[in-house]
Design an enzyme around this catalytic site. Sequence first.
Site, PDB file in Angstrom:
ATOM      1  N   ARG A  44     -34.359  13.891   8.322  1.00 46.77           N
ATOM      2  CA  ARG A  44     -33.674  14.696   9.337  1.00 46.77           C
ATOM      3  C   ARG A  44     -32.348  15.230   8.826  1.00 46.77           C
ATOM      4  NH1 ARG A  44     -34.650  10.157  13.758  1.00 46.77           N
ATOM      5  NH2 ARG A  44     -34.004   9.070  11.884  1.00 46.77           N
ATOM      6  N   SER A  91     -36.976   8.333  18.123  1.00 41.28           N
ATOM      7  CA  SER A  91     -37.644   7.594  19.206  1.00 41.28           C
ATOM      8  C   SER A  91     -36.635   6.822  20.046  1.00 41.28           C
ATOM      9  CB  SER A  91     -38.667   6.608  18.625  1.00 41.28           C
ATOM     10  OG  SER A  91     -39.679   7.295  17.934  1.00 41.28           O
ATOM     11  N   LYS A 143     -38.670  -7.251  15.675  1.00 39.74           N
ATOM     12  CA  LYS A 143     -38.076  -6.152  16.450  1.00 39.74           C
ATOM     13  C   LYS A 143     -38.731  -6.022  17.812  1.00 39.74           C
ATOM     14  CE  LYS A 143     -35.887  -3.297  13.051  1.00 39.74           C
ATOM     15  NZ  LYS A 143     -35.823  -1.999  12.395  1.00 39.74           N
TER      16      LYS A 143
END
Length: 158
Positions: free
Chosen positions: A90, A127, A41
């Site tokens: 979340r 993020s 990544k």
Amino acid sequence: MTKVVCPGSFDPVTNGHVDIVERAARLFDEVVVAVGVNESKKRLFSLQERIDMLRRATEHLPNVSVASFQGLLVDFCAEHGIAAIAKGLRAVSDFDYELQMAQMNGNLTDVDTLFIPTSPEYSFLASSLVKEVARGGGDVSGLVPDFVLEQMKDAFTR
Ligand code: PNS
């Protein structure tokens, strides 16, 4: 001594992450914030930068330390005597994948996963979104520690 890990990629740490770590630090004797290394990544910040930012963001918490890990999270837990994984949740959209990971990790070992509901003021925070908005010149103050704002500005221009 109950020890928990808060894992993530933290590229960069947000105030939502700090909130989860603070709350885990009230519940457990020791919290290890562990930055997962995934070479495939592309990250904005290097591993060392992410660790340094996390150390700064959690320096007010005496029972919190920051480390990194490569490979399986359950192996990191076994090596460090960690009994539980704490993850922020979340929204329902997080739940499917988080449940899948929790159950896979539970299938591999007896390390349990505990979900901590994200505080409402951070429920939209990620993020990736913070970086996108900051790169476009939007105001993300209050969503990340102030020093992260400065480091993002520097990172966008290098
Ligand atoms: O911030 P992120 O991207 O949600 O963090 C994801 C992370 C690093 C916590 C997750 O990808 C992870 O646990 N990786 C370690 C590899 C692993 O153990 N994979 C099996 C999970 S069931």
